[in-house]
Design a protein around this motif. Structure first.
Motif, PDB file in Angstrom:
ATOM      1  N   HIS A 154       0.836  -1.210   0.000  1.00  0.00           N
ATOM      2  CA  HIS A 154       0.000   0.000   0.000  1.00  0.00           C
ATOM      3  C   HIS A 154       0.867   1.255   0.000  1.00  0.00           C
ATOM      4  O   HIS A 154       0.631   2.193  -0.776  1.00  0.00           O
ATOM      5  CB  HIS A 154      -0.902   0.004   1.238  1.00  0.00           C
ATOM      6  N   ASP A 155       1.865   1.280   0.866  1.00  0.00           N
ATOM      7  CA  ASP A 155       2.720   2.469   0.978  1.00  0.00           C
ATOM      8  C   ASP A 155       3.532   2.692  -0.296  1.00  0.00           C
ATOM      9  O   ASP A 155       3.710   3.832  -0.742  1.00  0.00           O
ATOM     10  CB  ASP A 155       3.649   2.329   2.188  1.00  0.00           C
ATOM     11  N   THR A 169       2.678   1.803  -3.323  1.00  0.00           N
ATOM     12  CA  THR A 169       1.763   2.251  -4.379  1.00  0.00           C
ATOM     13  C   THR A 169       1.486   3.741  -4.252  1.00  0.00           C
ATOM     14  O   THR A 169       1.512   4.485  -5.252  1.00  0.00           O
ATOM     15  CB  THR A 169       0.450   1.448  -4.329  1.00  0.00           C
ATOM     16  N   VAL A 170       1.227   4.197  -3.033  1.00  0.00           N
ATOM     17  CA  VAL A 170       0.999   5.632  -2.808  1.00  0.00           C
ATOM     18  C   VAL A 170       2.219   6.432  -3.245  1.00  0.00           C
ATOM     19  O   VAL A 170       2.106   7.447  -3.955  1.00  0.00           O
ATOM     20  CB  VAL A 170       0.670   5.902  -1.325  1.00  0.00           C
ATOM     21  N   LYS A 205      -3.708   8.037  -1.640  1.00  0.00           N
ATOM     22  CA  LYS A 205      -3.797   7.874  -0.185  1.00  0.00           C
ATOM     23  C   LYS A 205      -4.202   6.445   0.131  1.00  0.00           C
ATOM     24  O   LYS A 205      -4.760   5.721  -0.706  1.00  0.00           O
ATOM     25  CB  LYS A 205      -4.824   8.833   0.408  1.00  0.00           C
ATOM     26  N   ASN A 206      -3.911   6.027   1.363  1.00  0.00           N
ATOM     27  CA  ASN A 206      -4.418   4.767   1.893  1.00  0.00           C
ATOM     28  C   ASN A 206      -5.647   5.055   2.740  1.00  0.00           C
ATOM     29  O   ASN A 206      -5.613   5.899   3.641  1.00  0.00           O
ATOM     30  CB  ASN A 206      -3.351   4.061   2.735  1.00  0.00           C
ATOM     31  N   THR A 217      -5.884   1.422  -1.389  1.00  0.00           N
ATOM     32  CA  THR A 217      -5.114   2.545  -1.908  1.00  0.00           C
ATOM     33  C   THR A 217      -5.925   3.197  -3.019  1.00  0.00           C
ATOM     34  O   THR A 217      -6.319   2.527  -3.976  1.00  0.00           O
ATOM     35  CB  THR A 217      -3.749   2.093  -2.442  1.00  0.00           C
TER      36      THR A 217
END
Length: 521
Positions: A65-66, A68-69, A80-81, A279
């Motif tokens: 997730h991080d 991808t952001v 954003k997540n 995400t």
């Protein structure tokens, strides 16, 4: 009056020609960027090799997730997540399995997702097979004999060769014979397990409660080297899955009375409830910013391989489409939104949460395009029961190069999807949401939820074509003058000829895995 009419008609034609020329310029730019500056291989390497499998509740899922952001932000795209729930946290460690007796061999296998850990340093014990007992009473009498042992609970396989290998090299008689024997063995093993009075989940729990030190399975996918890797139901001792070759060898050794022993060191740890996210990234619209064209792909995976075709390929596809559009179409008429969903594998939870949490957006979604099932080029599009989908999807597809669309099969209006992947969450809410279904590349046997779902199985030429098609479809949906029709056709039950019902919205599981939390020893 006639002159005025001719002037007005001429002006409309001029505007139409100008719009078509502008559309073609953007389409040409999409194709050029996708072909000459593709980032697909880099994205795949960073996601699959750099982060790895992305089981919900694991550190790798959060890293994905991080990452991808951050990647979107590097391209100048807002991201954003968005938290939607919590899940049982688990962190996989090393898995090492060795046969110690009657001779020494390192075995191919792994612990299942959410498996409890071995004792520190691992544990050596004899292996036994679930016997063919008379009934559940006999099973209860037998149970004490599992204490201190590893128990094998999967059916052995008669052959490790897939069917296409038998068809190519075997005689017709031998192929038919092996199929009949295999079917008989599967029926017999099902009968064996049913007589215990336990099911797939409760049987391992009964074994560990009786003192077994571990459970051994083998879920062969009927492709060379491929096993399905799902989740453990044990709460105190490890569950490991062995390759068909090694499982079969151990099984035969047990059956012949050789009393094999294995050493299992499967390390993992529980990390408590962990937050779960989707995400979300967007390119803000200029003329109609409160209307949306959506992209969709789930970011999570199982733990067998690295989740390359399920659904790393869909993830990098949608990221590449966003990158291309940000570069060649930075000021879209409508807002372009992408959802990278969490916990699709446990029941479309991320996308269902988004639908439930954003009811105000649903009427404003022009269309949604989802991609999930593998690395192949897009080969099938269904209208999902939206009556007028043929008209607008047909027009948009017409703008995609013929060499990309020539083999695509369509079904209109089709029937609404009721399960399987994330577009279903939106279809149930009345959103025109379409799954861009791809060629199989033996997805069902080789990579779907298996230990072989890895980077080397990706077909980048096909994904590149998918990026071109998807980006053009998104562009055309953004430029569409009005919102498309959302008229729906209620599906008919082909067995009765009677109308059924449109799929209903379902709530996500927002706190998952807690019923299977490890019990302290």
């Amino acid at each position: 009056m006639k002159k005025i009419y001719r002037y007005g008609l001429g002006l409309l034609l001029l505007v139409s020609v100008k719009v078509q020329a502008q559309n073609q310029q953007v389409i040409d730019a999409i194709i050029k960027e996708a072909k000459e500056n593709s980032q697909l291989e880099t994205l795949a390497h960073e996601l699959l090799d750099g982060i790895g499998p992305r089981l919900v509740g694991t550190p790798q899922m959060q890293q994905a997730h991080d990452w991808t952001v951050k990647q979107y932000q590097n391209w100048g795209i807002e991201a954003k997540n968005e938290k939607w729930g919590e899940w049982r946290g688990w962190d996989r460690g090393t898995t090492h399995i060795d046969m110690i007796e009657p001779w020494v061999r390192t075995l191919a296998g792994t612990q299942l997702s959410w498996s409890p850990s071995s004792p520190e340093g691992g544990l050596t014990a004899e292996v036994i097979v679930l016997p063919d007992l008379e009934d559940s009473v006999a099973f209860q009498k037998w149970l004490p004999s599992v204490k201190g042992k590893y128990v094998m609970i999967s059916a052995p396989q008669l052959t490790g060769r897939p069917d296409d290998n038998w068809e190519k090299w075997g005689t017709e008689e031998s192929f038919e014979a092996i199929k009949e024997k295999r079917a008989a063995l599967e029926r017999a093993w099902l009968d064996r397990t049913q007589k215990t009075g336990k099911n797939r989940t409760s049987l391992p729990i009964a074994l560990e409660n009786a003192g077994a030190v571990g459970v051994v399975t083998s879920y062969w996918s009927r492709a060379l080297g491929a096993n399905k890797i799902f989740s453990a139901s044990t709460r105190q001792v490890p569950t490991i899955d062995l390759s068909i070759e090694d499982y079969g060898m151990l099984f035969r050794l047990v059956e012949s009375g050789k009393k094999p022993k294995i050493h299992v060191n499967a390390q993992s740890k529980e990390t408590g409830l962990q937050p779960t996210f989707n995400t979300i990234a967007e390119i803000k619209g200029t003329e109609k910013p409160e209307e949306y064209v959506m992209l969709s792909a789930h970011l999570d995976s199982w733990q067998g391989g690295t989740g390359a075709t399920d659904n790393g390929s869909g993830t990098i596809l949608m990221m590449e489409v966003m990158r291309i559009l940000k570069k060649v179409y930075p000021n879209p008429k409508r807002t372009i939104l992408v959802g990278h969903w969490g916990s699709e594998e446990q029941g479309l939870n991320g996308s269902r949460a988004f639908v439930e949490d954003h009811p105000e957006m649903l009427e404003k979604i022009q269309v949604l395009f989802n991609q999930d099932n593998g690395t192949g080029r897009i080969a099938n599009i269904s209208g999902q029961g939206f009556v007028d989908s043929y008209e607008y999807l047909g027009r948009w597809l017409n703008k995609v190069p013929r060499e990309i669309t020539r083999d695509i099969e369509t079904s209109f209006p089709g029937n609404p999807g009721s399960g399987g992947t994330d577009h279903v969450s939106f279809v149930a809410a009345g959103v025109p949401a379409f799954n861009l279904s791809s060629l199989a590349w033996d997805y069902g046997t080789i990579t779907w939820h298996t230990n072989l779902d890895t980077y080397d199985k990706l077909v980048f030429d096909d994904i590149k074509n998918n990026a071109i098609l998807t980006a053009i479809m998104v562009y055309m949906a953004c430029e569409e003058e009005n919102m498309v029709s959302k008229k729906m056709r209620i599906p008919v039950d082909f067995r009765t000829g009677e109308p059924t019902e449109w799929p209903s919205k379902r709530s996500p599981t927002r706190q998952g895995g807690i019923l299977f939390q490890r019990i302290a020893r």
